[in-house]
Design a protein around this motif. Structure first.
Motif, short mmCIF file in Angstrom:
data_model
loop_
_atom_site.label_atom_id
_atom_site.label_comp_id
_atom_site.label_asym_id
_atom_site.label_seq_id
_atom_site.Cartn_x
_atom_site.Cartn_y
_atom_site.Cartn_z
N THR A 2 0.81 -1.23 0.00
CA THR A 2 0.00 0.00 0.00
C THR A 2 0.84 1.27 0.00
N GLY A 3 2.15 1.13 0.22
CA GLY A 3 3.03 2.29 0.24
C GLY A 3 4.18 2.10 -0.72
N TYR A 125 8.04 3.78 13.18
CA TYR A 125 7.06 3.06 12.37
C TYR A 125 5.92 3.99 11.95
N GLU A 126 5.39 4.72 12.90
CA GLU A 126 4.29 5.64 12.60
C GLU A 126 4.72 6.75 11.65
N LEU A 129 4.98 5.33 8.05
CA LEU A 129 3.65 5.14 7.47
C LEU A 129 3.01 6.47 7.08
N ASP A 134 5.98 1.90 2.70
CA ASP A 134 5.23 0.65 2.80
C ASP A 134 5.41 0.00 4.17
N GLU A 135 4.37 -0.70 4.61
CA GLU A 135 4.38 -1.42 5.88
C GLU A 135 5.58 -2.34 6.01
N SER A 136 5.96 -3.00 4.91
CA SER A 136 7.08 -3.95 4.96
C SER A 136 8.39 -3.28 5.34
N ALA A 138 8.38 -0.06 7.06
CA ALA A 138 8.12 0.59 8.35
C ALA A 138 8.32 -0.38 9.51
N GLN A 139 8.05 -1.66 9.27
CA GLN A 139 8.21 -2.65 10.33
C GLN A 139 9.65 -2.80 10.81
N ARG A 142 9.75 -0.65 13.79
CA ARG A 142 8.91 -1.15 14.88
C ARG A 142 9.51 -2.35 15.59
#
Length: 237
Positions: A2-3, A125-126, A129, A134-136, A138-139, A142
């Protein structure tokens, strides 16, 4: 997905946009570069072991010459995505800009807020995003704290985080988490050997110490003294 997967130029823009001062950028961005360098060395070693898996004797890893300054290690279950490791390493600590008590504005010394420092992974992480990453990716921010911060540990230690698991969910994230343990953003910054981090991990319990040594066995030992010399930083043995 999504990113976006940020380019190297975009990664630098993300660091500079959140850095309160040039001094903060220098400290945190340099740390991320060092961790990304170590993580890529570990990933290359893992991939070299994997590629030789069919021709190795049963005792295995020791038969493969050291690669990228890393010795030892165990054959991984699959090839690692070295580009993902690089990007993740360069962004893993971007949340630490948001836990600076003194950010270097007006020339004051940099200082982290000790009580809030544990939040830097989630804050990074926030931030990623929010900026369309992308979440992949950003993790990586985190999920790199310590040797894997579990929901149980968050609750038992009363940490100022939402109760959840903050642990790597794939080999690439785990590689960056391991690499991060070899360098500290202390002032002045420093490198840590396997034994130096082992003593630090032991302060959080015997299970943490054992988990760290298991990871060293899995990923091998990078040449930390050579990196300390290259960056002209002190080495804690």
């Amino acid at each position: 997905m999504t990113g976006t997967i940020p380019t190297l130029d975009r990664i630098d823009e993300l660091h500079r946009a959140i850095a309160p001062s040039e001094a903060a950028y220098d400290l945190i961005h340099t740390h991320c570069v060092i961790v990304a360098t170590i993580a890529c060395q570990l990933a290359r070693r893992q991939n070299a072991l994997f590629m030789r898996r069919c021709t190795l004797p049963a005792e295995g890893a020791a038969a493969v010459p050291a690669s990228g300054g890393v010795e030892g290690g165990q054959v991984p279950p699959r090839l690692l995505d070295e580009h993902l490791v690089l990007i993740g390493g360069l962004l893993h600590d971007i949340g630490t800009y948001r836990v600076l008590k003194h950010g270097g504005e007006d020339g004051e010394p940099l200082k982290f807020d000790g009580d809030r420092y544990i939040q830097h992974g989630l804050l990074g992480y926030e931030y990623l995003l929010e900026n369309g990453v992308d979440e992949s990716i950003a993790q990586f921010a985190r999920n790199h704290t310590g040797v894997g911060l579990t929901r149980e540990a968050v609750v038992e230690q009363g940490l100022p985080l939402p109760p959840d698991d903050y642990v790597p969910v794939n080999l690439e994230q785990e590689t960056v988490m391991v690499a991060d343990k070899y360098h500290s953003k202390s002032t002045p910054p420093k490198f840590l050997t396997v034994d130096a981090y082992m003593r630090k991990a032991a302060r959080f319990g015997e299970s943490n110490r054992r988990l760290w040594l298991e990871m060293v066995e899995r990923y091998g030992r990078p040449d930390i003294p050579a990196l300390a010399e290259q960056y002209h930083m002190r080495l804690v043995d």
